[in-house]
Motif scaffolding. Structure first.
Motif, PDB file in Angstrom:
ATOM      1  N   ILE A 201       0.858  -1.175   0.000  1.00 19.77           N
ATOM      2  CA  ILE A 201       0.000   0.000   0.000  1.00 19.77           C
ATOM      3  C   ILE A 201       0.900   1.232   0.000  1.00 19.77           C
ATOM      4  O   ILE A 201       1.607   1.482   0.971  1.00 19.77           O
ATOM      5  N   LEU A 202       0.881   1.978  -1.093  1.00 16.08           N
ATOM      6  CA  LEU A 202       1.721   3.163  -1.193  1.00 16.08           C
ATOM      7  C   LEU A 202       1.167   4.301  -0.356  1.00 16.08           C
ATOM      8  O   LEU A 202      -0.052   4.416  -0.181  1.00 16.08           O
ATOM      9  N   PRO A 203       2.037   5.167   0.159  1.00 16.09           N
ATOM     10  CA  PRO A 203       1.552   6.359   0.871  1.00 16.09           C
ATOM     11  C   PRO A 203       0.698   7.205  -0.058  1.00 16.09           C
ATOM     12  O   PRO A 203       0.936   7.250  -1.271  1.00 16.09           O
ATOM     13  N   SER A 204      -0.290   7.890   0.481  1.00 13.38           N
ATOM     14  CA  SER A 204      -1.187   8.694  -0.350  1.00 13.38           C
ATOM     15  C   SER A 204      -0.442   9.818  -1.051  1.00 13.38           C
ATOM     16  O   SER A 204      -0.882  10.297  -2.098  1.00 13.38           O
ATOM     17  N   SER A 205       0.704  10.229  -0.524  1.00 10.20           N
ATOM     18  CA  SER A 205       1.478  11.309  -1.146  1.00 10.20           C
ATOM     19  C   SER A 205       2.031  10.906  -2.504  1.00 10.20           C
ATOM     20  O   SER A 205       2.413  11.755  -3.309  1.00 10.20           O
ATOM     21  N   GLU A 206       2.084   9.601  -2.780  1.00 13.00           N
ATOM     22  CA  GLU A 206       2.613   9.118  -4.049  1.00 13.00           C
ATOM     23  C   GLU A 206       1.535   8.943  -5.111  1.00 13.00           C
ATOM     24  O   GLU A 206       1.807   8.476  -6.211  1.00 13.00           O
ATOM     25  N   MET A 207       0.306   9.299  -4.783  1.00 14.12           N
ATOM     26  CA  MET A 207      -0.781   9.143  -5.737  1.00 14.12           C
ATOM     27  C   MET A 207      -0.712  10.247  -6.796  1.00 14.12           C
ATOM     28  O   MET A 207      -0.557  11.426  -6.476  1.00 14.12           O
ATOM     29  N   SER A 208      -0.812   9.852  -8.063  1.00 20.47           N
ATOM     30  CA  SER A 208      -0.754  10.819  -9.152  1.00 20.47           C
ATOM     31  C   SER A 208      -2.144  11.227  -9.621  1.00 20.47           C
ATOM     32  O   SER A 208      -2.287  12.068 -10.492  1.00 20.47           O
ATOM     33  N   SER A 209      -3.166  10.622  -9.084  1.00 16.61           N
ATOM     34  CA  SER A 209      -4.541  10.949  -9.470  1.00 16.61           C
ATOM     35  C   SER A 209      -5.404  10.920  -8.223  1.00 16.61           C
ATOM     36  O   SER A 209      -5.195  10.111  -7.327  1.00 16.61           O
ATOM     37  N   ARG A 210      -6.381  11.801  -8.169  1.00 18.03           N
ATOM     38  CA  ARG A 210      -7.266  11.828  -7.009  1.00 18.03           C
ATOM     39  C   ARG A 210      -8.314  10.722  -7.083  1.00 18.03           C
ATOM     40  O   ARG A 210      -9.024  10.479  -6.126  1.00 18.03           O
ATOM     41  N   THR A 211      -8.407  10.059  -8.223  1.00 21.35           N
ATOM     42  CA  THR A 211      -9.456   9.069  -8.417  1.00 21.35           C
ATOM     43  C   THR A 211      -8.915   7.657  -8.573  1.00 21.35           C
ATOM     44  O   THR A 211      -9.430   6.716  -7.983  1.00 21.35           O
ATOM     45  N   LEU A 212      -7.870   7.509  -9.379  1.00 24.63           N
ATOM     46  CA  LEU A 212      -7.307   6.189  -9.645  1.00 24.63           C
ATOM     47  C   LEU A 212      -5.847   6.124  -9.209  1.00 24.63           C
ATOM     48  O   LEU A 212      -5.087   7.083  -9.377  1.00 24.63           O
ATOM     49  N   HIS A 213      -5.477   4.988  -8.678  1.00 19.56           N
ATOM     50  CA  HIS A 213      -4.109   4.738  -8.239  1.00 19.56           C
ATOM     51  C   HIS A 213      -3.162   4.804  -9.440  1.00 19.56           C
ATOM     52  O   HIS A 213      -3.503   4.397 -10.547  1.00 19.56           O
ATOM     53  N   LYS A 214      -1.964   5.311  -9.212  1.00 20.13           N
ATOM     54  CA  LYS A 214      -1.019   5.493 -10.308  1.00 20.13           C
ATOM     55  C   LYS A 214      -0.640   4.167 -10.971  1.00 20.13           C
ATOM     56  O   LYS A 214      -0.382   4.118 -12.181  1.00 20.13           O
ATOM     57  N   ASP A 215      -0.605   3.068 -10.203  1.00 21.87           N
ATOM     58  CA  ASP A 215      -0.268   1.767 -10.784  1.00 21.87           C
ATOM     59  C   ASP A 215      -1.343   1.293 -11.760  1.00 21.87           C
ATOM     60  O   ASP A 215      -1.064   0.477 -12.643  1.00 21.87           O
ATOM     61  N   ILE A 216      -2.548   1.775 -11.595  1.00 22.47           N
ATOM     62  CA  ILE A 216      -3.628   1.418 -12.513  1.00 22.47           C
ATOM     63  C   ILE A 216      -3.459   2.156 -13.827  1.00 22.47           C
ATOM     64  O   ILE A 216      -3.585   1.576 -14.908  1.00 22.47           O
ATOM     65  N   LEU A 217      -3.129   3.433 -13.747  1.00 18.02           N
ATOM     66  CA  LEU A 217      -2.965   4.226 -14.958  1.00 18.02           C
ATOM     67  C   LEU A 217      -1.766   3.773 -15.774  1.00 18.02           C
ATOM     68  O   LEU A 217      -1.804   3.769 -17.008  1.00 18.02           O
ATOM     69  N   THR A 218      -0.688   3.365 -15.106  1.00 16.49           N
ATOM     70  CA  THR A 218       0.516   2.941 -15.831  1.00 16.49           C
ATOM     71  C   THR A 218       0.356   1.580 -16.486  1.00 16.49           C
ATOM     72  O   THR A 218       1.178   1.190 -17.308  1.00 16.49           O
ATOM     73  N   ALA A 219      -0.716   0.852 -16.139  1.00 15.12           N
ATOM     74  CA  ALA A 219      -0.953  -0.447 -16.769  1.00 15.12           C
ATOM     75  C   ALA A 219      -1.273  -0.309 -18.249  1.00 15.12           C
ATOM     76  O   ALA A 219      -1.314  -1.299 -18.981  1.00 15.12           O
ATOM     77  N   LYS A 220      -1.480   0.916 -18.716  1.00 12.50           N
ATOM     78  CA  LYS A 220      -1.710   1.160 -20.140  1.00 12.50           C
ATOM     79  C   LYS A 220      -0.541   0.643 -20.975  1.00 12.50           C
ATOM     80  O   LYS A 220      -0.703   0.283 -22.147  1.00 12.50           O
TER      81      LYS A 220
END
Length: 313
Positions: A201-220
């Motif tokens: 579980i990453l710290p919230s400070s590492e989130m790149s989106s207010r809605t989706l986790h950054k690891d989800i977006l990079t799965a592109k």
């Protein structure tokens, strides 16, 4: 939260005092069945908690006036059987525990590993929380005014965000009874498997989106080529990969639709409502293609759950 571990020594002494003050006597028989209590500290604390619960009822004081946040910042002193609490002079804001967005990748992984069980939503949350409990804090287990534990509510919010963006299916048969991965959800869950710390579980400070986790977006990145897309899906099935040759034509059509779906996720000009509507429409169109239901059914059978559970733990 940095102050909390410092109380461990005093809490240990507190339990010693309670163990001396409380006694649990074992009845010979209860309801015609032998019941024996061993007098453990855990049993004594359980009985004491119930006694306080009953006292609250008779005293007409159902709510605790001391917030968990204040208690965590208070000092505890245990000496000669006396327990002293010292509230903080200046109470700090401790936050609200782990945010729903932080739970998203691990929740997708859990749903992949246990997808065959089709367990009810509450049971999913309970079992999922037990998987990530070591990374949560006591603030995550604070009960809200409705009596629900905070991390249970946040897990539900995490699932709702995933569903709104197309990573969980949204049909009457599934969304209202259990949570089931869509094709994009499977892709992300498979990618989470490659992380050495699978339940991280990453710290919230590492989130790149207010809605989706950054690891989800990079799965592109797994959509760079069709072969890479299939390899990502095959990651969870090996060595049972025959399903991908069988449904090659179906998967190629599905693959052709995924880039536009991901473009909707990244479109900054769309508001939340528009993004939800667009992703839902595209996932419904993808799932409605001829052969997709059959692919999902066969893919489910081919997922090497036993191996994955052994690898992930």
């Amino acid at each position: 939260m940095a102050d909390v571990p410092n109380k461990q020594a005093e809490l240990t002494r507190l339990i010693v005092v309670l163990a001396k003050l409380v006694d649990v006597r074992s009845p010979v028989r209860l309801f015609d069945a032998p019941v024996r209590y061993s007098g453990t500290v855990e049993e004594k604390v359980d009985f004491l908690e119930r006694a306080i619960e009953v006292w609250r009822f008779h005293a007409n004081r159902p709510e605790n006036a001391i917030s968990l946040e204040m208690f965590l910042q208070s000092k505890i002193f245990v000496d000669d059987g006396c327990i002293t609490f010292q509230p903080p002079g200046d109470e700090r804001h401790l936050g609200a525990g782990t945010k729903p967005i932080q739970l998203q990748p691990s929740l997708l992984l859990f749903l992949l590993l246990y997808h065959r069980d089709r367990i009810a939503i509450y049971d999913i949350i309970e079992r999922f929380i037990s998987k990530v409990r070591d990374q949560l804090t006591i603030l995550d287990f604070k009960k809200t005014r409705t009596g629900v534990v905070r991390c249970f509510t946040n897990a539900r919010f995490a699932a709702l965000a995933l569903r709104d963006h197309g990573f969980l299916k949204f049909t009457q048969n599934e969304a209202f009874k259990t949570w089931v991965l869509s094709l994009p959800g499977i892709i992300v869950a498979s990618k989470v498997l490659d992380d050495d710390k699978h339940w991280r579980i990453l710290p919230s400070s590492e989130m790149s989106s207010r809605t989706l986790h950054k690891d989800i977006l990079t799965a592109k990145s797994e959509l760079a080529t069709y072969d890479r897309f299939v390899s990502r899906l095959a990651r969870v099935c090996e060595p049972n990969v025959g399903v991908f040759a069988t449904f090659d034509s179906v998967l190629k059509k599905a693959y052709s639709q995924l880039p536009s779906y991901w473009a909707v996720l990244e479109n900054p000009q769309l508001n939340k409502k528009q993004r939800t509507e667009e992703t839902t429409r595209r996932i419904n169109a993808l799932d409605g293609m001829p052969g997709m239901d059959e692919f999902y059914a066969e893919f489910s059978k081919c997922v090497n759950v036993e191996r994955l559970l052994k690898d992930v733990g």
